[in-house]
Design a protein around this motif. Structure first.
Motif, mmCIF file in Angstrom:
data_model
loop_
_atom_site.group_PDB
_atom_site.id
_atom_site.type_symbol
_atom_site.label_atom_id
_atom_site.label_comp_id
_atom_site.label_asym_id
_atom_site.label_seq_id
_atom_site.Cartn_x
_atom_site.Cartn_y
_atom_site.Cartn_z
ATOM 1 N N GLU A 135 0.840 -1.192 0.000
ATOM 2 C CA GLU A 135 0.000 0.000 0.000
ATOM 3 C C GLU A 135 0.881 1.250 0.000
ATOM 4 N N LYS A 136 1.904 1.269 0.825
ATOM 5 C CA LYS A 136 2.818 2.411 0.907
ATOM 6 C C LYS A 136 3.569 2.592 -0.413
ATOM 7 N N SER B 49 1.276 4.034 -3.079
ATOM 8 C CA SER B 49 1.030 5.457 -2.805
ATOM 9 C C SER B 49 2.224 6.310 -3.201
ATOM 10 N N GLU B 50 3.426 5.819 -2.927
ATOM 11 C CA GLU B 50 4.639 6.553 -3.299
ATOM 12 C C GLU B 50 4.792 6.636 -4.810
ATOM 13 N N LYS C 95 2.411 9.222 -6.251
ATOM 14 C CA LYS C 95 2.411 10.499 -5.524
ATOM 15 C C LYS C 95 2.409 11.677 -6.499
ATOM 16 N N HIS D 150 -5.303 -0.688 -4.262
ATOM 17 C CA HIS D 150 -6.080 0.263 -5.057
ATOM 18 C C HIS D 150 -6.664 -0.444 -6.281
#
Length: 104
Positions: free
Chosen positions: A11-12, A15-16, A19, A53
């Motif tokens: 997930e991280k 997201s990165e 971004k 996502h």
């Protein structure tokens, strides 16, 4: 748990990668395409949406396999801004093929 930590790390990472304002262009798009006649666990759908996502879109692989194939390829084409070298990511489905979910 290790399994839970793995989901959180992905997930991280996602997201990165996505971004806004980054000094690179790298897009990541995830989607699950599942057979309309199958019941997917709510926890599975929630996890794929939260951590990856990747929403689930149900398609009728059994009765409309060609339409499903075209729909998936059109989605990929849209998400890659037409830059997908493999213009037909999902090839024709065999009538004997038992597809439950396509992950793209």
């Amino acid at each position: 748990t290790l399994y839970g930590e793995l989901h959180q790390k992905f997930e991280k990472l996602i997201s990165e990668i996505n971004k806004p304002g980054a000094n690179y262009i790298l897009s990541l798009a995830n989607r699950l395409f599942g057979e309309t006649s199958y019941d997917f666990l709510a926890s599975f759908i929630e996890s794929t949406e939260k951590f990856y996502h990747a929403g689930l879109e149900k398609l009728n692989f059994k009765q409309a396999s060609e339409d499903s194939r075209r729909h998936i390829n059109a989605w990929v084409e849209e998400k890659t801004s037409g830059e997908n070298d493999n213009k037909s990511l999902v090839s024709a489905f065999s009538k004997t093929c038992n597809i439950q979910v396509s992950i793209t």
